[in-house]
Design a protein around this motif. Structure first.
Motif, short mmCIF file in Angstrom:
data_model
loop_
_atom_site.label_atom_id
_atom_site.label_comp_id
_atom_site.label_asym_id
_atom_site.label_seq_id
_atom_site.Cartn_x
_atom_site.Cartn_y
_atom_site.Cartn_z
N UNK A 20 18.51 -118.54 0.63
CA UNK A 20 18.78 -118.18 -0.75
C UNK A 20 18.77 -119.34 -1.73
N UNK A 21 18.60 -120.55 -1.26
CA UNK A 21 18.58 -121.70 -2.14
C UNK A 21 17.28 -121.76 -2.94
N UNK A 22 17.39 -122.17 -4.21
CA UNK A 22 16.23 -122.36 -5.06
C UNK A 22 15.93 -123.84 -5.10
N UNK A 23 14.71 -124.21 -4.74
CA UNK A 23 14.32 -125.62 -4.74
C UNK A 23 13.97 -126.07 -6.15
N UNK A 24 14.57 -127.17 -6.55
CA UNK A 24 14.33 -127.74 -7.88
C UNK A 24 13.49 -129.00 -7.70
N UNK A 25 13.71 -130.01 -8.52
CA UNK A 25 12.93 -131.24 -8.44
C UNK A 25 13.16 -131.95 -7.12
N UNK A 26 12.09 -132.56 -6.61
CA UNK A 26 12.16 -133.29 -5.35
C UNK A 26 11.31 -134.54 -5.42
N UNK A 27 11.89 -135.63 -4.98
CA UNK A 27 11.16 -136.89 -4.90
C UNK A 27 10.99 -137.29 -3.45
N UNK A 28 10.63 -138.53 -3.22
CA UNK A 28 10.44 -139.02 -1.85
C UNK A 28 11.77 -139.24 -1.14
N UNK A 32 16.79 -131.75 -5.22
CA UNK A 32 17.84 -130.89 -5.78
C UNK A 32 17.59 -129.45 -5.40
N UNK A 33 18.72 -128.71 -5.22
CA UNK A 33 18.66 -127.27 -4.95
C UNK A 33 19.72 -126.57 -5.78
N UNK A 34 19.46 -125.31 -6.09
CA UNK A 34 20.40 -124.46 -6.80
C UNK A 34 20.85 -123.37 -5.83
N UNK A 35 22.15 -123.15 -5.74
CA UNK A 35 22.71 -122.08 -4.90
C UNK A 35 23.41 -121.07 -5.78
N UNK A 36 23.09 -119.79 -5.60
CA UNK A 36 23.80 -118.68 -6.23
C UNK A 36 24.19 -117.76 -5.08
N UNK A 37 25.49 -117.64 -4.83
CA UNK A 37 25.93 -116.87 -3.67
C UNK A 37 27.07 -115.93 -4.02
N UNK A 38 27.13 -114.81 -3.32
CA UNK A 38 28.21 -113.84 -3.46
C UNK A 38 29.27 -114.10 -2.40
N UNK A 39 30.49 -113.57 -2.62
CA UNK A 39 31.55 -113.77 -1.63
C UNK A 39 31.10 -113.31 -0.24
N UNK A 40 31.55 -114.03 0.77
CA UNK A 40 31.20 -113.68 2.14
C UNK A 40 32.19 -114.31 3.10
N UNK A 89 33.20 -121.39 2.65
CA UNK A 89 33.67 -120.02 2.50
C UNK A 89 33.54 -119.70 1.01
N UNK A 90 32.65 -118.78 0.66
CA UNK A 90 32.40 -118.42 -0.73
C UNK A 90 33.43 -117.36 -1.12
N UNK A 91 34.26 -117.66 -2.14
CA UNK A 91 35.38 -116.79 -2.50
C UNK A 91 35.06 -115.78 -3.60
N UNK A 92 34.16 -116.13 -4.51
CA UNK A 92 33.70 -115.22 -5.56
C UNK A 92 32.30 -115.65 -5.96
N UNK A 93 31.72 -114.99 -6.95
CA UNK A 93 30.35 -115.35 -7.34
C UNK A 93 30.28 -116.85 -7.58
#
Length: 111
Positions: A20-28, A32-40, A89-93
């Motif tokens: 579920x991670x979104x890949x952002x800028x990357x160098x050598x 960077x990655x963006x995470x958007x996760x729901x509670x689980x 442990x993801x507690x909320x959005x």
């Protein structure tokens, strides 16, 4: 001539990893990655071959790392050293940005 490897990444078109991670800028040496996760329930414990620094944009999570439990909330940043056992442990959005060094998506390091 200057460095011609400078890039801009529009996250609307970024690839998404199998977790579920979104890949952002990357160098050598860093990415960077963006995470958007729901509670689980607890994610499995993991150990990575890269260092991770993260910044929480929204939501709450607990990071269990090497016997410590750290509450993460908006505005917090954290470091997960290379080779340390940890789980979230993801507690909320939850929304966070992380940087990995070396890049986490290289050579099968997709988590």
């Amino acid at each position: 001539m200057g460095d011609t490897t400078v890039t801009k990444v529009n996250s609307t078109f970024s690839p998404v990893g199998e977790h579920g991670q979104t890949y952002l800028a990357s160098g050598k040496a860093i990415a960077m990655r963006l995470w958007r996760e729901s509670p689980q329930e607890d994610k499995p414990t993991s150990k990575r071959e890269y260092e991770t620094v993260g910044y929480v944009i929204g939501g709450h999570a607990e990071l269990e790392i090497e016997g410590q439990t750290i509450m993460l909330e908006p505005g917090d940043s954290s470091v997960v050293p290379k080779g340390s056992e940890h789980k979230y442990r993801i507690l909320d959005e939850f929304t966070a940005i992380e940087a990995t060094a070396p890049p986490g998506q290289v050579h099968g390091r997709d988590r």
